[in-house]
Design a protein around this motif. Sequence first.
Motif, short mmCIF file in Angstrom:
data_model
loop_
_atom_site.label_atom_id
_atom_site.label_comp_id
_atom_site.label_asym_id
_atom_site.label_seq_id
_atom_site.Cartn_x
_atom_site.Cartn_y
_atom_site.Cartn_z
N LEU A 37 2.34 -8.58 2.05
CA LEU A 37 2.45 -9.78 1.30
C LEU A 37 1.93 -11.00 1.80
O LEU A 37 1.29 -11.98 1.34
N GLN A 38 2.12 -11.19 3.29
CA GLN A 38 1.50 -12.31 3.82
C GLN A 38 0.00 -12.35 3.92
O GLN A 38 -0.67 -13.18 3.89
N TYR A 39 -0.33 -11.01 4.55
CA TYR A 39 -2.03 -11.07 4.75
C TYR A 39 -2.81 -10.22 3.99
O TYR A 39 -3.97 -10.14 4.04
N GLY A 40 -2.05 -9.28 3.27
CA GLY A 40 -2.91 -8.05 2.58
C GLY A 40 -3.61 -8.39 1.35
O GLY A 40 -4.40 -7.81 1.11
N ARG A 41 -3.03 -9.35 0.71
CA ARG A 41 -3.72 -9.72 -0.60
C ARG A 41 -4.95 -10.49 -0.45
O ARG A 41 -4.91 -11.37 0.40
N ASP A 42 -5.70 -10.61 -1.41
CA ASP A 42 -6.98 -11.68 -1.46
C ASP A 42 -6.56 -13.05 -1.68
O ASP A 42 -5.43 -13.09 -2.43
N SER A 43 -7.32 -13.93 -1.25
CA SER A 43 -6.69 -15.45 -1.24
C SER A 43 -6.46 -15.99 -2.85
O SER A 43 -5.73 -16.61 -3.30
N VAL A 53 7.55 3.22 0.69
CA VAL A 53 8.49 4.05 -0.24
C VAL A 53 8.95 5.35 0.71
O VAL A 53 10.16 5.48 1.02
N VAL A 54 7.87 5.83 1.33
CA VAL A 54 8.16 6.69 2.31
C VAL A 54 8.98 6.46 3.54
O VAL A 54 10.01 6.91 3.87
N LEU A 55 8.98 5.15 3.98
CA LEU A 55 9.64 4.67 5.28
C LEU A 55 11.07 4.47 4.60
O LEU A 55 11.92 4.68 5.70
N VAL A 56 11.32 4.03 3.31
CA VAL A 56 12.57 3.90 2.81
C VAL A 56 13.21 5.04 2.86
O VAL A 56 14.54 5.05 3.08
N PHE A 57 12.62 6.06 2.15
CA PHE A 57 13.47 7.36 2.09
C PHE A 57 13.67 7.77 3.52
O PHE A 57 14.78 8.63 4.01
N TRP A 68 13.56 2.98 10.29
CA TRP A 68 12.59 3.16 9.37
C TRP A 68 12.64 2.19 8.35
O TRP A 68 11.48 1.75 7.75
N TRP A 69 13.68 1.63 7.87
CA TRP A 69 14.03 0.44 6.98
C TRP A 69 13.43 -0.81 7.60
O TRP A 69 12.46 -1.55 6.80
N LEU A 70 13.46 -1.10 8.80
CA LEU A 70 12.91 -2.16 9.28
C LEU A 70 11.46 -1.96 9.24
O LEU A 70 10.65 -3.04 9.32
N ALA A 71 11.04 -0.80 9.76
CA ALA A 71 9.47 -0.53 9.52
C ALA A 71 8.92 -0.81 8.10
O ALA A 71 7.94 -1.30 8.06
N ALA A 72 9.85 -0.28 7.22
CA ALA A 72 9.32 -0.58 5.95
C ALA A 72 9.39 -2.17 5.57
O ALA A 72 8.40 -2.60 4.90
N ALA A 73 10.33 -2.83 5.96
CA ALA A 73 10.27 -4.23 5.74
C ALA A 73 9.24 -4.93 6.29
O ALA A 73 8.44 -6.14 5.62
N GLY A 74 8.66 -4.36 7.59
CA GLY A 74 7.50 -5.05 8.45
C GLY A 74 6.24 -4.90 7.60
O GLY A 74 5.73 -5.73 7.22
N VAL A 75 6.29 -3.56 7.14
CA VAL A 75 5.01 -3.41 6.35
C VAL A 75 4.79 -4.36 5.02
O VAL A 75 3.82 -4.72 4.76
N LEU A 76 5.89 -4.30 4.16
CA LEU A 76 5.94 -4.98 3.42
C LEU A 76 5.69 -6.73 3.50
O LEU A 76 4.78 -7.20 2.73
N MET A 92 -5.80 -0.10 -1.83
CA MET A 92 -5.27 -0.44 -0.55
C MET A 92 -3.81 -0.70 -0.75
O MET A 92 -3.06 -0.22 -0.05
N GLY A 93 -3.47 -1.57 -1.55
CA GLY A 93 -2.14 -1.90 -1.94
C GLY A 93 -1.35 -0.98 -2.33
O GLY A 93 -0.19 -0.43 -1.86
N THR A 94 -1.83 0.20 -3.11
CA THR A 94 -0.96 1.19 -3.51
C THR A 94 -0.80 2.12 -2.34
O THR A 94 0.56 2.59 -2.23
N ILE A 95 -1.63 2.47 -1.41
CA ILE A 95 -1.12 3.17 -0.44
C ILE A 95 -0.18 2.48 0.57
O ILE A 95 0.90 3.16 1.00
N LEU A 96 -0.26 1.38 0.66
CA LEU A 96 0.69 0.56 1.52
C LEU A 96 2.23 0.44 0.80
O LEU A 96 3.22 0.70 1.54
N ILE A 97 2.17 0.50 -0.52
CA ILE A 97 3.39 0.48 -1.12
C ILE A 97 4.10 2.04 -1.24
O ILE A 97 5.18 2.04 -1.08
#
Length: 97
Positions: free
Chosen positions: A34-40, A10-14, A22-30, A1-6
């Motif tokens: 980082l805030q909610y996507g990883r397990d505790s 990268v696509v949003l950055v390009f 799109w850079w703002l969207a990439a920052a929001g996704v990251l 899942m993390g690989t897909i988001l990363i």
Amino acid sequence: MGTILIAGTVVLVFLGFGNHVWWLAAAGVLFLYLQYGRDSSSASSSSSSSSPGGSSSGSAPATYQAYRKRRDQQAKWERRYQRERPLESRRQQREKG
């Protein structure tokens, strides 16, 4: 899942080279990842800022170290409250006991 988001980030950055929104969207996704996507368990061991200061969740901490950290932080806040607001803290102690 993390690989897909990363990869999506990268696509949003390009895409951001053509349209900076799109850079703002990439920052929001990251940020959301980082805030909610990883397990505790990996979040608490890999970063020191995994527990936000103002939020208090009802669930139990994942590790004993996380419990101790949260308990010590809570005690620190209570001591600070008693020091900064002596009248309110005395009133609360009277109401408690």
